[in-house]
Design an enzyme around this catalytic site. Structure first.
Site, PDB file in Angstrom:
ATOM      1  N   SER A  96      -5.646   1.740   1.873  1.00 40.30           N
ATOM      2  CA  SER A  96      -6.185   0.533   2.503  1.00 40.30           C
ATOM      3  C   SER A  96      -7.212   0.826   3.588  1.00 40.30           C
ATOM      4  O   SER A  96      -7.991  -0.058   3.954  1.00 40.30           O
ATOM      5  CB  SER A  96      -5.044  -0.306   3.101  1.00 40.30           C
ATOM      6  OG  SER A  96      -4.205  -0.791   2.087  1.00 40.30           O
ATOM      7  N   THR A 159      -6.253  -2.326   7.523  1.00 36.45           N
ATOM      8  CA  THR A 159      -7.211  -3.385   7.208  1.00 36.45           C
ATOM      9  C   THR A 159      -7.861  -3.975   8.458  1.00 36.45           C
ATOM     10  O   THR A 159      -9.090  -3.961   8.572  1.00 36.45           O
ATOM     11  CB  THR A 159      -6.551  -4.487   6.369  1.00 36.45           C
ATOM     12  OG1 THR A 159      -6.095  -3.919   5.135  1.00 36.45           O
ATOM     13  CG2 THR A 159      -7.517  -5.623   6.081  1.00 36.45           C
ATOM     14  N   GLU A 317      -5.581 -11.377   6.699  1.00 37.69           N
ATOM     15  CA  GLU A 317      -4.961 -10.421   5.787  1.00 37.69           C
ATOM     16  C   GLU A 317      -3.523 -10.802   5.466  1.00 37.69           C
ATOM     17  O   GLU A 317      -2.694 -10.966   6.370  1.00 37.69           O
ATOM     18  CB  GLU A 317      -4.958  -9.015   6.395  1.00 37.69           C
ATOM     19  CG  GLU A 317      -4.372  -7.982   5.434  1.00 37.69           C
ATOM     20  CD  GLU A 317      -3.916  -6.693   6.101  1.00 37.69           C
ATOM     21  OE1 GLU A 317      -3.763  -5.691   5.382  1.00 37.69           O
ATOM     22  OE2 GLU A 317      -3.706  -6.685   7.327  1.00 37.69           O
ATOM     23  N   HIS A 326       5.287  -1.482  -2.113  1.00 34.33           N
ATOM     24  CA  HIS A 326       5.686  -0.099  -1.821  1.00 34.33           C
ATOM     25  C   HIS A 326       7.209   0.053  -1.894  1.00 34.33           C
ATOM     26  O   HIS A 326       7.716   1.122  -2.240  1.00 34.33           O
ATOM     27  CB  HIS A 326       5.186   0.312  -0.435  1.00 34.33           C
ATOM     28  CG  HIS A 326       3.737   0.710  -0.415  1.00 34.33           C
ATOM     29  ND1 HIS A 326       3.229   1.720  -1.197  1.00 34.33           N
ATOM     30  CD2 HIS A 326       2.687   0.232   0.306  1.00 34.33           C
ATOM     31  CE1 HIS A 326       1.930   1.850  -0.967  1.00 34.33           C
ATOM     32  NE2 HIS A 326       1.578   0.956  -0.068  1.00 34.33           N
TER      33      HIS A 326
END
Length: 495
Positions: A96, A159, A317, A326
């Protein structure tokens, strides 16, 4: 009953013909919006690959007692769609940090690096200086616009960090994370850059513990040592942020829902809202009285930022889509995506499409598979009616790798009596890993508003920053403004 009625309607071929005619007419009527974008609202679904996007669409419908497949998400209404290639300079499948540097700064880089070109090397501080690259958030601020960041992760995460920081390690959240060699060579932590590099008007997310001196008790979890401040330099960045604002400006810091709700957007110039020591809670675990939703944080940010007559840039985000993947928890990832879609809907309500470019995309995907011939309307989190050759069922959603690898004595577990649509269920995976990796296929980019048609086709991920900058006349390429001025001048002379 809903499913049966829908399927009955769909048996009539005229249903499909009529639907197609309507879609065709919409395409024929579509005219590019060539205005300059006064505002940009950029939605980044971290880990929201196309499989996640599709599965979340179905879940959103099923949560509304529909079959799900035919559901129209807010994202689905965006008229322009492209595909972005996500590879980084050094890896086929990126992280990311590298992707954020690409779509925010317009430059592809190496894994683990934010706001630094590929000349920088992972964790090697002396390769950072001189190789920094700036983001569209800075371009917008330099153009006189207000700017903001909203995330469901810590605000120092990869991010959001790429929007304001320059670091050869995405993991240098506070000064405690930097090795002594990096400090000697002049590198600084991401949290300290948050309040120094760019005058950001709205900062909303988590990450309190990276902002306060080591041992500082957390206001929400004073008994939890892992939630306490981590800084070894003794700095309280929250107090520094507050004291740095000009006299006469209203700068609010809040850490809970009550005080967040009390913030008046009409009288607030700056807002820093940090609701957790680290990342925010998953949407399905969130306590509504303590932590606002991504819909609420997006609305607050827009209401504060839109007061600027020059416009604004906002990064939103949905960061925990990725973190759920994950963990191999499709339930959580899809619910995060549904919440993300509702935030997009709220943003569209609060802005004018004539002057606001709204972009939705993912940074990368995950090895989530959607398989097994499930019946129409069957739970997206359920089991395939098709059994495998080992005479055991499997779920419609599975992972290529991750913590869900459960082969014991050469056999998969029998899940016939397992509730697979529970929020803590971990989907089966083909290869054993403690954490599911990313995957490398292209990601969808959806756009609407001024110059949204620039985001069509297949392109490199770093192109996105340049397309947005061109649309809003921020950054290095100001031709769009100059073209409009020329047209207006010509028209005036002709009149």
């Amino acid at each position: 009953h809903v499913q049966n009625r829908l399927l009955l309607i769909e048996k009539d071929p005229e249903f499909w013909r009529s639907q197609a005619r309507s879609s065709l007419q919409s395409a024929l009527d579509r005219q590019p919006n060539t205005n300059v974008a006064k505002n940009i609202v950029f939605f980044l679904g971290d880990g929201m690959g196309i499989t996640t996007y599709t599965a979340a669409r179905i879940l959103k419908g099923q949560l509304q007692n529909q079959t799900g497949e035919e559901t129209v998400m807010t994202m689905d209404t965006f008229p322009y769609v492209g595909l972005a290639k996500t590879y980084s300079v050094d890896f086929t499948i990126p992280d990311s940090a590298a992707t954020a540097t690409a779509y925010l700064c317009g430059v592809k880089t190496n894994m683990n690096i934010v706001g630094v070109s590929a000349a920088g090397r992972n964790t090697v501080c002396n390769t950072q200086s001189g190789n920094e690259v700036t983001s569209i958030l800075k371009w917008a601020k330099d153009a006189g616009k207000s700017v903001g960041i909203v995330t469901t992760t810590r605000v120092q995460h990869a991010t959001p960090a790429a929007a304001y920081a320059h670091s050869v390690s995405r993991s240098w959240y506070s000064d405690a994370d930097l090795p002594d060699s990096a400090k000697t060579d002049g590198c600084t932590d991401i949290a300290s850059q948050l309040i120094k590099n760019i005058d950001i008007d709205v900062i909303i997310g988590g990450g309190r513990k990276y902002m306060t001196p080591k041992g500082t008790q957390d206001p929400e979890y004073p008994w939890d040592y892992s939630s306490r401040g981590q800084r070894t330099d003794g700095r309280d960045l929250i107090k520094e942020w507050q004291s740095s604002k000009m006299a006469g400006k209203v700068a609010n810091y809040v850490w809970d829902k009550t005080n967040f709700d009390a913030v008046d957007p009409e009288t607030t110039d700056y807002l820093m809202a940090l609701f957790e020591p680290g990342d925010l809670q998953f949407e399905e675990d969130r306590e509504p009285s303590m932590e606002p939703s991504i819909v609420e944080t997006t609305e607050k940010a827009i209401r504060i930022l839109r007061k600027n007559p020059n416009g604004f840039f906002l990064l939103v985000e949905g960061g925990r889509i990725d973190q759920a993947h994950h963990d191999g928890r499709a339930y959580m990832a899809l619910h995060e995506t549904v919440a993300f879609d509702y935030a997009i809907e709220k943003a569209l309500e609060l802005t004018d499409e004539k002057e606001t470019l709204t972009v939705v995309m993912a940074d990368h995907s995950h090895p989530l598979t959607f398989n097994g011939f499930p019946f129409r309307g069957q739970s997206i989190l359920g089991k395939s009616p098709l059994w495998a050759t080992d005479l055991l069922p499997f779920t419609t959603l599975m992972y290529g790798n991750g913590p869900g690898h459960k082969i014991v004595n050469g056999k998969r577990p029998d899940i016939r009596n397992v509730t697979t649509d529970a929020k803590d269920y971990v989907q089966l995976s083909a290869a054993p890993l403690q954490s599911t990796t990313h995957s490398g296929e292209d990601v969808a980019v959806l756009a609407r508003g001024p110059m949204a048609h620039l985001l069509q086709g297949v392109f490199e991920q770093n192109y996105v920053a340049h397309a947005m900058g061109y649309a809003a006349c921020v950054g290095a390429d100001l031709r769009h403004c100059q073209t409009l001025v020329s047209v207006m001048l010509t028209f005036t002379l002709l009149v």
